[in-house]
Scaffold this active site. Structure first.
Site, PDB file in Angstrom:
ATOM      1  N   ARG A 135      -0.255   4.364  -0.382  1.00 12.08           N
ATOM      2  CA  ARG A 135      -1.027   5.571  -0.081  1.00 12.08           C
ATOM      3  C   ARG A 135      -0.524   6.270   1.172  1.00 12.08           C
ATOM      4  O   ARG A 135       0.004   5.658   2.088  1.00 12.08           O
ATOM      5  CB  ARG A 135      -2.506   5.213   0.114  1.00 12.08           C
ATOM      6  CG  ARG A 135      -3.196   4.748  -1.144  1.00 12.08           C
ATOM      7  CD  ARG A 135      -4.600   4.269  -0.859  1.00 12.08           C
ATOM      8  NE  ARG A 135      -4.604   3.070  -0.016  1.00 12.08           N
ATOM      9  CZ  ARG A 135      -5.708   2.467   0.412  1.00 12.08           C
ATOM     10  NH1 ARG A 135      -6.892   2.950   0.062  1.00 12.08           N
ATOM     11  NH2 ARG A 135      -5.633   1.373   1.156  1.00 12.08           N
ATOM     12  N   ASP A 185       0.860  -1.184   0.000  1.00  7.01           N
ATOM     13  CA  ASP A 185       0.000   0.000   0.000  1.00  7.01           C
ATOM     14  C   ASP A 185       0.895   1.232   0.000  1.00  7.01           C
ATOM     15  O   ASP A 185       1.623   1.484   0.970  1.00  7.01           O
ATOM     16  CB  ASP A 185      -0.908  -0.007   1.237  1.00  7.01           C
ATOM     17  CG  ASP A 185      -2.035   1.009   1.153  1.00  7.01           C
ATOM     18  OD1 ASP A 185      -1.917   1.975   0.374  1.00  7.01           O
ATOM     19  OD2 ASP A 185      -3.034   0.837   1.884  1.00  7.01           O
TER      20      ASP A 185
END
Length: 203
Positions: A136, A134
């Protein structure tokens, strides 16, 4: 995480935004650093300054789910849950970030789909492409909330990373509100991986 000293937030535009879920106000925001520009859209309904703190959903763009109704993920289902909940209360916020495929971009997301069809789970597929599970970050939503004068929220999320990110940005999460979509066979493994490898709280 972005360096706050080099981060500039700009409100690009705002307008009325009628939807099937009711009338929102839509805002466009740009967050600029020396290296890049990140964009986000905010849907706001009602008085978000009043008590109790407003519902908030931070939603990452998912073209395949949000637009094409993909059943490989629960993204569209979670977005619709959030829209219904905000509409039901008559107040709240949805921050829609351009972080497709957990930050790896649309084409890489489709490459990850191809690897998943060969047996990889979502985390393994990202790693095989050379990415973390991930990529983000949630610096921009924190900056947007501060600019709107919002310091306390009820966060609609199953992702504990979002709670920690808002806390680090100076936004108090007074309640985490589950946002759990129905389990469909096509996304069963996707949800299991979220829970087992990414710590998502899915009950």
């Amino acid at each position: 995480m972005e360096d706050p000293a080099n981060f500039v937030l700009t409100k690009a535009a705002e307008a009325n935004f009628p939807t099937e879920f009711g009338l929102f106000r839509i805002f466009g925001f740009e967050g600029r650093t020396a290296k890049r520009v990140e964009e986000a859209v905010v849907l706001q309904m009602g008085d978000v300054q009043a008590e109790p703190p407003p519902l908030l959903r931070i939603h990452s763009q998912c073209l395949t789910g949000d637009v094409f109704h993909s059943l490989r993920c629960d993204c569209r289902a979670q977005l619709e849950i959030a829209l219904r909940e905000v509409s039901g209360e008559g107040r709240g916020l949805i921050i829609y970030e351009h972080q497709e495929g957990r930050g790896i971009g649309l084409m890489n997301k489709l490459r990850a789909y191809e690897l998943q069809d060969r047996g990889a789970d979502t985390v393994e597929a990202n790693e095989q492409l050379g990415f973390e599970s991930d990529l983000r970050n949630y610096f921009l939503p924190g900056a947007i909330l501060r600019s709107l004068g919002i310091r306390r929220v009820r966060l609609m999320s199953n992702n504990p990373d979002k709670v920690r990110a808002l806390d680090a940005a100076g936004i108090e999460v007074v309640e985490r509100v589950p946002c759990i979509a129905a389990v469909h066979e096509s996304r069963r493994n996707y949800l299991a991986t979220k829970q087992a490898k990414m710590g998502h709280l899915l009950g």
